[in-house]
Design an enzyme around this catalytic site. Structure first.
Site, PDB file in Angstrom:
ATOM      1  N   LYS A 105       7.970  -3.307  13.237  1.00  0.00           N
ATOM      2  CA  LYS A 105       8.506  -2.647  12.048  1.00  0.00           C
ATOM      3  C   LYS A 105       9.423  -1.490  12.428  1.00  0.00           C
ATOM      4  O   LYS A 105      10.523  -1.335  11.886  1.00  0.00           O
ATOM      5  CB  LYS A 105       7.353  -2.114  11.176  1.00  0.00           C
ATOM      6  N   GLY A 156      -4.893  -5.060   5.686  1.00  0.00           N
ATOM      7  CA  GLY A 156      -4.062  -5.989   4.939  1.00  0.00           C
ATOM      8  C   GLY A 156      -4.557  -7.419   4.982  1.00  0.00           C
ATOM      9  O   GLY A 156      -4.537  -8.137   3.976  1.00  0.00           O
ATOM     10  N   ARG A 157      -5.016  -7.877   6.151  1.00  0.00           N
ATOM     11  CA  ARG A 157      -5.447  -9.267   6.273  1.00  0.00           C
ATOM     12  C   ARG A 157      -6.821  -9.516   5.649  1.00  0.00           C
ATOM     13  O   ARG A 157      -7.306 -10.642   5.638  1.00  0.00           O
ATOM     14  CB  ARG A 157      -5.438  -9.686   7.744  1.00  0.00           C
ATOM     15  N   HIS A 214      -0.681 -38.383  12.668  1.00  0.00           N
ATOM     16  CA  HIS A 214       0.533 -39.114  13.006  1.00  0.00           C
ATOM     17  C   HIS A 214       1.543 -38.224  13.731  1.00  0.00           C
ATOM     18  O   HIS A 214       2.718 -38.573  13.830  1.00  0.00           O
ATOM     19  CB  HIS A 214       1.153 -39.702  11.738  1.00  0.00           C
ATOM     20  N   GLU A 216      10.333  -5.427   3.610  1.00  0.00           N
ATOM     21  CA  GLU A 216      10.613  -6.709   2.965  1.00  0.00           C
ATOM     22  C   GLU A 216      10.199  -6.684   1.496  1.00  0.00           C
ATOM     23  O   GLU A 216      10.925  -7.158   0.614  1.00  0.00           O
ATOM     24  CB  GLU A 216       9.879  -7.843   3.695  1.00  0.00           C
ATOM     25  N   LYS A 229       0.829  -1.203   0.000  1.00  0.00           N
ATOM     26  CA  LYS A 229       0.000   0.000   0.000  1.00  0.00           C
ATOM     27  C   LYS A 229       0.868   1.261   0.000  1.00  0.00           C
ATOM     28  O   LYS A 229       0.626   2.205  -0.736  1.00  0.00           O
ATOM     29  CB  LYS A 229      -0.924   0.003   1.214  1.00  0.00           C
ATOM     30  N   GLU A 277      -3.902 -11.617  14.377  1.00  0.00           N
ATOM     31  CA  GLU A 277      -3.590 -10.204  14.196  1.00  0.00           C
ATOM     32  C   GLU A 277      -4.791  -9.341  14.540  1.00  0.00           C
ATOM     33  O   GLU A 277      -4.642  -8.194  14.969  1.00  0.00           O
ATOM     34  CB  GLU A 277      -3.152  -9.950  12.750  1.00  0.00           C
TER      35      GLU A 277
END
Length: 546
Positions: free
Chosen positions: A512, A267-268, A384, A212, A206, A353
């Site tokens: 951040k 964002g999510r 398992h 990153e 955005k 979040e």
């Protein structure tokens, strides 16, 4: 005490939880042969059996009373109306507008946002057509065959996991590759196998400054230029989803290849926006739109169904029941379908979040848990490994089992075996195995009476472990859209119950900021470190090693 924990509805549920301590689900099923039908419901092609929960009619009524006390419907309607419910950032929360197929306007600050939303979707549709048809070509005139989608958080998890979940619907001729981690190994591996003449880089940020994502995009640009591309050629091979048009154009991206983002989309929740462009490129725009329509159908169910038949409300309340009244600390998602193996990681971000918060809307510090650890894996692999803890561990771990009734590329007996394990696990969690049953199984095994009793103690399982089972005809784009929206609204319901802001993420922001501060010291070896002694020590060791 907070207003919630001191409330009448809360006190009632505490009393009901104590009453249920001495009851086992085995007995509840034995006493009511209609229990499964009573505690099952269906919406948008998703059938949910929640009968294997530690509930009775009084508990469900108590939970619905809690929902009404906490004004669930009013809070829900405020979100859909575009009111400022993200109160710490003074923003509306309108990811639902991105999949609004009604003719109703959606207002933010008095302005209808639907024209912008529809224009963006049309722009996405046109790009997907151009790429898939070969009309959009690289700088040497070759058609695009590969898309490298660079993002992080919701800009990565949503597109990647939804695309993987719908692999049977992938468009032939286009491969989409996802990069998020700033670890240079990943971007290097992905780019090493690409041809710059036929590769499209799609960057999603955005702000166009996400550390990153920006670094990975700069690495991709350096790769492109070193492989023979020019600055001018970038316009044909790089695109962005961003609200920072200035930074994107300065990078070299053509303005017509920049897709918008809005402050009222977290964002999510952003896969419904142009952040979902990698999904559309992977599946085709019609399939991507079918996802939107599935989510819209769940929105309609959430806003119109009575609380007692409302899937997001029911699942949200059951989560509150275990987290706040039974001490559950986690919730496990168990998709019995290989292509859904990444789904728990998507819901992990969505839930943790959103609801990992410590203060209420009235600025009180909470005195109750506000969210579980979300985790999980595909069945039957988990059986398992970690299922052992769910069966015999002493901290309750509610589970969601998911199974499509029909799957592609799976001849008998594979799918029948998968389904049998799915159903057996929920049954075993509920029923358990008594000491007497374990002892009876050991009869005739050549053990002494004392040895058999000891071994039976270890083989016994309490049962009474809660789970929901979700079935759907097949995992097509519509159903996946509805399923994601179901969990979005479940998270909303729980946040509304706990009276927290489910739409900010100050913990993420803190990391951040501090990361950038440390990065400055790592890159400037002469800089004096004034962190705590542990961090100073770690920084110094890194400096010496590099």
């Amino acid at each position: 005490m907070t207003l919630l924990s001191a409330s009448a509805a809360w006190d009632n549920l505490q009393s009901l939880a104590k009453q249920l301590d001495s009851q086992h689900m085995r007995d509840l099923f034995a006493a009511d042969n209609q229990r499964a039908d009573k505690y099952s419901t269906e919406a948008c092609g998703i059938f949910v059996d929640y009968s294997k929960n530690r509930i009775n009619d009084a508990v469900m009524q108590g939970l619905f009373d809690l929902a009404r006390q906490q004004n669930i419907t009013q809070k829900r309607d405020a979100m859909f109306a575009g009111e400022i419910i993200n109160f710490t950032e003074q923003r509306a929360v309108l990811h639902t507008a991105l999949r609004n197929f009604s003719d109703k306007p959606v207002l933010v600050d008095g302005q209808d946002v639907m024209p912008e939303v529809n224009a963006c979707q049309q722009k996405m549709k046109e790009l997907v057509h151009k790429v898939h048809s070969g009309e959009h070509k690289g700088y040497t005139g070759k058609a695009i065959t590969d898309v490298v989608a660079i993002g992080i958080g919701g800009s990565f998890l949503g597109p990647k996991i939804m695309s993987e979940s719908l692999k049977p619907y992938w468009h032939k001729g286009i491969k989409v590759h996802f990069v998020a981690n700033v670890d240079g190994c990943h971007i290097a591996d992905v780019l090493a196998e690409r041809d710059i003449e036929t590769t499209l880089i799609l960057m999603s940020s955005k702000s166009f400054t996400t550390q990153e994502t920006l670094q990975n995009t700069l690495t991709a640009k350096d790769w492109f230029l070193k492989q023979g591309g020019t600055q001018q050629d970038i316009a044909l091979h790089f695109m962005a989803v961003s609200s920072n048009i200035k930074a994107a154009t300065e990078f070299g991206i053509a303005e017509e290849n920049i897709f918008p983002m809005w402050d009222w989309v977290g964002g999510r929740y952003s896969l419904w926006s142009a952040i979902g462009l990698p999904i559309a490129l992977a599946l085709g725009y019609d399939n991507y739109q079918a996802m939107l329509k599935g989510a819209y159908a769940m929105d309609e169910h959430f806003t119109t169904a009575p609380l007692e038949q409302n899937l997001p409300v029911i699942l949200g309340l059951l989560g509150v029941w275990y987290i706040n009244f039974f001490g559950a600390q986690s919730h496990v998602l168990l998709p019995y379908y290989h292509y859904m193996r990444g789904f728990p990681a998507y819901i992990q971000q969505l839930d943790m979040e959103s609801n990992g918060k410590s203060a209420t809307a009235t600025d009180e510090l909470v005195d109750y848990a506000t969210g579980p650890v979300i985790w999980g894996s595909e069945g039957t692999n988990g059986q398992h490994s970690f299922h052992q803890l769910i069966h015999q561990g002493q901290v309750p771990i509610p589970a969601d089992f998911m199974l499509p009734l029909n799957v592609p590329n799976s001849a008998d007996p594979h799918h029948a075996m998968l389904a049998s394990n799915c159903f057996a696990q929920s049954q075993a969690l509920m029923e358990g195995k008594t000491h007497e049953q374990a002892l009876a199984e050991l009869a005739g095994k050549g053990l002494s009476e004392d040895a058999a009793k000891v071994l039976a103690t270890h083989k016994a399982m309490e049962g009474n472990k809660p789970s929901n089972t979700m079935l759907f005809d097949q995992l097509d784009p519509f159903t996946l859209g509805a399923l994601v929206a179901l969990y979005e609204h479940k998270v909303f319901v729980q946040g509304a119950i706990w009276d927290i802001n489910s739409f900010d993420q100050w913990g993420v922001e803190l990391g951040k900021v501090m990361g950038n501060q440390i990065l400055d010291k790592l890159q400037d070896k002469a800089a004096h470190c004034e962190f705590d002694s542990s961090t100073n020590q770690l920084v110094e060791r890194f400096r010496k090693a590099n």
